[in-house]
Scaffold this motif. Structure first.
Motif, PDB file in Angstrom:
ATOM      1  N   GLU A  34      59.370 -51.542  -5.617  1.00 17.97           N
ATOM      2  CA  GLU A  34      60.743 -52.050  -5.694  1.00 17.97           C
ATOM      3  C   GLU A  34      61.733 -50.937  -6.036  1.00 17.97           C
ATOM      4  O   GLU A  34      62.898 -51.009  -5.663  1.00 17.97           O
ATOM      5  N   SER A  35      61.257 -49.912  -6.726  1.00 19.04           N
ATOM      6  CA  SER A  35      62.107 -48.783  -7.104  1.00 19.04           C
ATOM      7  C   SER A  35      62.138 -47.683  -6.050  1.00 19.04           C
ATOM      8  O   SER A  35      62.727 -46.643  -6.275  1.00 19.04           O
ATOM      9  N   GLY A  36      61.481 -47.915  -4.934  1.00 16.51           N
ATOM     10  CA  GLY A  36      61.546 -46.947  -3.844  1.00 16.51           C
ATOM     11  C   GLY A  36      60.342 -46.042  -3.698  1.00 16.51           C
ATOM     12  O   GLY A  36      60.320 -45.175  -2.825  1.00 16.51           O
ATOM     13  N   PHE A  37      59.336 -46.215  -4.538  1.00 14.70           N
ATOM     14  CA  PHE A  37      58.119 -45.417  -4.404  1.00 14.70           C
ATOM     15  C   PHE A  37      57.316 -45.922  -3.202  1.00 14.70           C
ATOM     16  O   PHE A  37      57.276 -47.125  -2.943  1.00 14.70           O
ATOM     17  N   GLN A  38      56.696 -44.982  -2.489  1.00  8.73           N
ATOM     18  CA  GLN A  38      55.863 -45.327  -1.348  1.00  8.73           C
ATOM     19  C   GLN A  38      54.488 -44.711  -1.533  1.00  8.73           C
ATOM     20  O   GLN A  38      54.364 -43.619  -2.084  1.00  8.73           O
ATOM     21  N   VAL A  39      53.474 -45.410  -1.042  1.00  9.92           N
ATOM     22  CA  VAL A  39      52.110 -44.882  -1.107  1.00  9.92           C
ATOM     23  C   VAL A  39      51.991 -43.749  -0.094  1.00  9.92           C
ATOM     24  O   VAL A  39      52.312 -43.916   1.074  1.00  9.92           O
ATOM     25  N   GLU A  40      51.559 -42.596  -0.558  1.00 10.06           N
ATOM     26  CA  GLU A  40      51.393 -41.439   0.318  1.00 10.06           C
ATOM     27  C   GLU A  40      49.934 -41.125   0.595  1.00 10.06           C
ATOM     28  O   GLU A  40      49.625 -40.413   1.522  1.00 10.06           O
ATOM     29  N   GLY A  41      49.063 -41.652  -0.236  1.00 10.90           N
ATOM     30  CA  GLY A  41      47.648 -41.377  -0.026  1.00 10.90           C
ATOM     31  C   GLY A  41      46.784 -42.076  -1.053  1.00 10.90           C
ATOM     32  O   GLY A  41      47.269 -42.773  -1.938  1.00 10.90           O
ATOM     33  N   THR A  42      45.506 -41.875  -0.889  1.00 13.23           N
ATOM     34  CA  THR A  42      44.521 -42.490  -1.766  1.00 13.23           C
ATOM     35  C   THR A  42      43.482 -41.459  -2.175  1.00 13.23           C
ATOM     36  O   THR A  42      42.999 -40.711  -1.330  1.00 13.23           O
ATOM     37  N   LYS A  43      43.168 -41.419  -3.441  1.00 15.72           N
ATOM     38  CA  LYS A  43      42.055 -40.599  -3.925  1.00 15.72           C
ATOM     39  C   LYS A  43      40.843 -41.517  -4.015  1.00 15.72           C
ATOM     40  O   LYS A  43      40.801 -42.413  -4.862  1.00 15.72           O
ATOM     41  N   ARG A  44      39.888 -41.328  -3.135  1.00 18.10           N
ATOM     42  CA  ARG A  44      38.661 -42.110  -3.209  1.00 18.10           C
ATOM     43  C   ARG A  44      37.838 -41.612  -4.387  1.00 18.10           C
ATOM     44  O   ARG A  44      37.793 -40.411  -4.643  1.00 18.10           O
ATOM     45  N   PHE A  45      37.240 -42.506  -5.116  1.00 17.87           N
ATOM     46  CA  PHE A  45      36.473 -42.162  -6.326  1.00 17.87           C
ATOM     47  C   PHE A  45      37.338 -41.342  -7.290  1.00 17.87           C
ATOM     48  O   PHE A  45      36.878 -40.396  -7.910  1.00 17.87           O
ATOM     49  N   GLY A  46      38.604 -41.739  -7.420  1.00 20.72           N
ATOM     50  CA  GLY A  46      39.571 -40.970  -8.208  1.00 20.72           C
ATOM     51  C   GLY A  46      39.438 -41.101  -9.714  1.00 20.72           C
ATOM     52  O   GLY A  46      39.807 -40.188 -10.441  1.00 20.72           O
ATOM     53  N   ARG A  47      38.950 -42.218 -10.193  1.00 14.98           N
ATOM     54  CA  ARG A  47      38.798 -42.433 -11.636  1.00 14.98           C
ATOM     55  C   ARG A  47      37.509 -43.201 -11.896  1.00 14.98           C
ATOM     56  O   ARG A  47      37.062 -43.989 -11.076  1.00 14.98           O
ATOM     57  N   PHE A  48      36.988 -42.992 -13.071  1.00 10.33           N
ATOM     58  CA  PHE A  48      35.829 -43.756 -13.523  1.00 10.33           C
ATOM     59  C   PHE A  48      36.345 -44.783 -14.506  1.00 10.33           C
ATOM     60  O   PHE A  48      36.896 -44.449 -15.552  1.00 10.33           O
ATOM     61  N   LYS A  49      36.186 -46.073 -14.166  1.00 10.98           N
ATOM     62  CA  LYS A  49      36.737 -47.143 -14.994  1.00 10.98           C
ATOM     63  C   LYS A  49      35.728 -48.283 -15.067  1.00 10.98           C
ATOM     64  O   LYS A  49      35.235 -48.750 -14.038  1.00 10.98           O
ATOM     65  N   ALA A  50      35.438 -48.709 -16.249  1.00  9.04           N
ATOM     66  CA  ALA A  50      34.538 -49.853 -16.472  1.00  9.04           C
ATOM     67  C   ALA A  50      33.196 -49.681 -15.770  1.00  9.04           C
ATOM     68  O   ALA A  50      32.685 -50.599 -15.144  1.00  9.04           O
ATOM     69  N   GLY A  51      32.650 -48.485 -15.830  1.00 12.80           N
ATOM     70  CA  GLY A  51      31.319 -48.243 -15.295  1.00 12.80           C
ATOM     71  C   GLY A  51      31.241 -48.008 -13.794  1.00 12.80           C
ATOM     72  O   GLY A  51      30.157 -47.960 -13.229  1.00 12.80           O
ATOM     73  N   ARG A  52      32.398 -47.858 -13.133  1.00 12.00           N
ATOM     74  CA  ARG A  52      32.366 -47.577 -11.694  1.00 12.00           C
ATOM     75  C   ARG A  52      33.561 -46.712 -11.308  1.00 12.00           C
ATOM     76  O   ARG A  52      34.548 -46.634 -12.038  1.00 12.00           O
ATOM     77  N   TYR A  53      33.452 -46.078 -10.175  1.00 10.90           N
ATOM     78  CA  TYR A  53      34.558 -45.271  -9.663  1.00 10.90           C
ATOM     79  C   TYR A  53      35.518 -46.162  -8.888  1.00 10.90           C
ATOM     80  O   TYR A  53      35.106 -47.049  -8.146  1.00 10.90           O
ATOM     81  N   ILE A  54      36.811 -45.917  -9.061  1.00  9.84           N
ATOM     82  CA  ILE A  54      37.831 -46.693  -8.343  1.00  9.84           C
ATOM     83  C   ILE A  54      38.771 -45.739  -7.619  1.00  9.84           C
ATOM     84  O   ILE A  54      38.814 -44.539  -7.910  1.00  9.84           O
ATOM     85  N   GLU A  55      39.525 -46.298  -6.685  1.00 13.20           N
ATOM     86  CA  GLU A  55      40.506 -45.519  -5.951  1.00 13.20           C
ATOM     87  C   GLU A  55      41.790 -45.407  -6.761  1.00 13.20           C
ATOM     88  O   GLU A  55      42.152 -46.296  -7.524  1.00 13.20           O
ATOM     89  N   VAL A  56      42.479 -44.309  -6.551  1.00 11.83           N
ATOM     90  CA  VAL A  56      43.766 -44.074  -7.185  1.00 11.83           C
ATOM     91  C   VAL A  56      44.789 -43.877  -6.065  1.00 11.83           C
ATOM     92  O   VAL A  56      44.553 -43.098  -5.136  1.00 11.83           O
ATOM     93  N   LEU A  57      45.898 -44.605  -6.143  1.00 11.32           N
ATOM     94  CA  LEU A  57      46.956 -44.450  -5.152  1.00 11.32           C
ATOM     95  C   LEU A  57      47.895 -43.337  -5.573  1.00 11.32           C
ATOM     96  O   LEU A  57      48.279 -43.232  -6.743  1.00 11.32           O
ATOM     97  N   LEU A  58      48.276 -42.513  -4.617  1.00 11.91           N
ATOM     98  CA  LEU A  58      49.274 -41.469  -4.834  1.00 11.91           C
ATOM     99  C   LEU A  58      50.597 -42.005  -4.301  1.00 11.91           C
ATOM    100  O   LEU A  58      50.693 -42.363  -3.123  1.00 11.91           O
TER     101      LEU A  58
END
Length: 97
Positions: A34-58
């Motif tokens: 809503e503030s004008g940010f746009q998704v530019e990419g994705t980091k696959r396996f970007g973070r380890f959270k709750a015992g698994r790797y998740i994607e991080v949006l850039l």
């Protein structure tokens, strides 16, 4: 968010703001978009959270007047405008020494 954007554009004169957000954090993604940010990419396996790797949006937000330039809208410096105006009026231009 509005105050932070005002600060970065009007006080710090930043053109580009970047952030990273967990892909499953919809509560954060919606206001960013809503503030004008746009998704530019994705980091696959970007973070380890709750015992698994998740994607991080850039995400990034480009200052609106620069966004227009990136999309192909003409954006001229003042000198360029002065030269064009002089050419349109058939005025003599100052010569380089």
């Amino acid at each position: 968010m509005k105050e932070a954007l005002d600060q970065t554009h009007n006080w710090l004169n930043l053109i580009r703001l970047e952030l990273e957000v967990h892909f499953d954090n919809g509560a954060a993604i919606a206001p960013y978009e809503e503030s004008g940010f746009q998704v530019e990419g994705t980091k696959r396996f970007g973070r380890f959270k709750a015992g698994r790797y998740i994607e991080v949006l850039l995400m990034a937000r480009i200052r609106p007047e620069y966004q227009a330039r990136a999309l192909g809208a003409p954006c001229y410096r003042k000198m360029d405008l002065d030269i064009r105006e002089a050419q349109n009026r058939n005025l003599d231009l100052p010569r380089a020494r």
